[in-house]
Enzyme design. Structure first.
Site, PDB file in Angstrom:
ATOM      1  N   GLU A 185     -12.458 -26.568 -37.938  1.00 23.13           N
ATOM      2  CA  GLU A 185     -11.616 -25.396 -37.710  1.00 23.13           C
ATOM      3  C   GLU A 185     -10.210 -25.935 -37.503  1.00 23.13           C
ATOM      4  OE1 GLU A 185     -10.453 -22.119 -37.844  1.00 23.13           O
ATOM      5  OE2 GLU A 185     -12.649 -22.176 -37.802  1.00 23.13           O
ATOM      6  N   CYS A 239      -3.960 -21.372 -33.106  1.00 23.05           N
ATOM      7  CA  CYS A 239      -4.103 -21.565 -34.550  1.00 23.05           C
ATOM      8  C   CYS A 239      -3.953 -20.235 -35.263  1.00 23.05           C
ATOM      9  CB  CYS A 239      -5.382 -22.292 -34.915  1.00 23.05           C
ATOM     10  SG  CYS A 239      -6.840 -21.554 -34.271  1.00 23.05           S
TER      11      CYS A 239
END
Ligand code: UN1
Length: 485
Positions: A232, A266
């Site tokens: 990720e 993110c």
């Protein structure tokens, strides 16, 4: 033994906790202990595993205030967002606990008589989890709870910037009744993470962090034998704003999306792809609000924007702003590194920054900044705006603001990202839907949601023939092949 300190990014001289710098031998020991505990855990019925995970939610909820304060002190997240971080872990524990009594596989009709065909899940064994500092309780929870439900032992390597948050999370799980040894943590810098990635006793590795580290970890892991590796990584998340959008809503969304967590998510909104007809007004309003945001101690409830995690990050962020200006962007507000924020001795803050007239090919339009920097690009045509959104190497999250449902759904269909929002910013994913992205954001896995368990379990297809004779799939009950053309 060598040690390292985690410190309060608002006041770096303030040590939050001291941890040992661990290495290969410590990882070996942790894997061995987790493997031993895992053998017994794999035999525990799934609903029983789920009850313990449910108890983790109870303990985390009891400690929410204390943990949130720790997140604020160690990761520099303002108190409300620190509370959201801990709440996300509680939500995940509750969700995963519920999954313990839900479907575990699928049953399909066999093509043959008197035959069953179904799937079940098997644990992988010991899984290695490498987690970042920016969601120091939530992201370990996203990985730990599904991995536990699937019957695995765990070795967790948290970021060196937030070890105390991880340790407090592990302690809460132990106090909730998790069997001893099942959840191990190793602390330090890159060493234990690299050893974990290549360890023969670790069957799956789940990593959240930066693109270069993620790639290096994945390559090392793949070279050293069969391993499930889930990544990720970054984002360059965009908000499309059309000329019919509710601008009050856009301003609120852009401020929260771009400057929440000081832009260090993110999922942070880092590009605003706006229709030229409303661009000037929107920029004025966003800049006006950005300039009222209060930098300060994350523990002070009146603070809007906390420090960035390290002085080096702050320098990198203002460096990216300088490059953008060099490439022709206008600096509408912010852009300065501040070390003089009252009560925050030597903490590194970056002022909320808005860059205008940004060109899609420029670096600030393409590279992740991971700081409170919003790049505004003006694009008139909706399909062109979508093409700009899709033109970067990341595909984590994106959003569109419009009052026109046709436009909204047109964009939802065409945006290449793992998460798409309508009339909401690019942050704020809930744990019951999958989280993850396309292209370089990841490698196809999703965390959270019903499928969050997939990176931590092996599917097994099972056929049971109770006909008492050999039955040949694809052959019996079919017209024979004659040999003639
Ligand atoms: C991250 O930025 O690493 O959707 C995770 C969000 C949060 C999770 C972000 N629920 O912004």
């Amino acid at each position: 033994m060598a040690t390292f300190d985690s410190c309060n990014p608002a006041r770096p001289a303030e040590v939050v906790a001291t941890f040992p710098v661990q290495g290969g031998g410590d990882v070996d020991a942790a894997v061995a202990v987790a493997a031993d505990a895992q053998r017994a855990w794999a035999a525990v019925p799934v609903p029983e595993r789920a009850e313990i995970i449910g108890q983790c939610a109870v303990v985390l909820a009891q400690r929410k205030s204390e943990l949130s304060r720790l997140v604020a002190r160690e990761a520099g997240k303002v108190l409300v967002e620190a509370g959201g971080d801990v709440q996300e872990a509680i939500d995940m524990a509750r969700f995963v606990a519920g999954q313990g009594r839900a479907a575990w596989g699928e049953t399909v009709p066999s093509e043959l008589r008197d035959k069953l065909a179904w799937t079940t899940r098997q644990p992988i064994g010991v899984v290695g989890l490498i987690t970042p500092w920016n969601f120091p309780v939530a992201i370990p929870a996203w990985k730990v709870f599904p991995a536990l439900l699937a019957g695995n032992g765990i070795v967790l390597k948290p970021s060196e910037h937030a070890p105390a948050c991880a340790a407090a999370f592990v302690t809460a799980c132990a106090e909730a009744g998790l069997p001893r040894g099942l959840l191990q943590a190793v602390y330090g810098y890159a060493d234990p993470a690299v050893v974990l990635a290549v360890h023969q006793g670790v069957g799956a590795l789940s990593f959240t962090g930066s693109v270069p580290t993620g790639r290096a970890v994945a390559v090392a892991a793949m070279e050293h034998g069969p391993k499930v590796v889930s990544l990720e990584l970054g984002g360059k998340n965009a908000m499309i704003v059309r000329d019919d959008a509710d601008l009050d809503l856009v301003v609120d969304g852009a401020i929260f999306g771009a400057f929440g967590t000081a832009g260090q998510r993110c999922t942070s909104t880092s590009r605003l792809v706006v229709h030229p007809a409303i661009a000037d007004e929107l920029i004025d309003r966003i800049v006006g609000r950005a300039q009222t945001l209060r930098l300060g101690d994350p523990l002070d409830p009146s603070t809007d924007v906390g420090p960035v995690i390290t002085a080096a990050s702050a320098e990198r962020i203002v460096g990216a702003v300088e490059v953008a200006v060099g490439e022709g962007a206008g600096l509408a507000c912010g852009g300065r590194l501040r070390r003089d924020v009252p009560g925050c001795d030597q903490g590194s803050f970056v002022e909320p920054t808005v860059l205008t007239g940004v060109k899609p090919a420029s670096r600030v339009a393409r590279e992740e900044v991971f700081g409170p920097v919003l790049a505004v690009l003006e694009v008139e045509d909706l399909d062109e705006a979508i093409a700009v959104v899709n033109s970067v190497e990341y595909g984590l999250s994106a959003s569109i603001y419009t009052r026109d449902v046709n436009r909204a759904l047109h964009a939802v269909d065409r945006i290449d990202a793992g998460i798409v929002y309508v009339n909401a910013p690019t942050i704020g994913a809930e744990i019951s839907l999958p989280f993850g992205g396309t292209r370089h954001t990841g490698n196809g896995f999703r965390e959270a949601g019903q499928r969050g368990i997939e990176q931590f379990s092996q599917l097994k297809s099972v056929y049971i023939d109770y006909s008492g004779r050999l039955q040949r799939a694809q052959i019996d009950n079919r017209a024979p092949v004659t040999g003639e053309a």
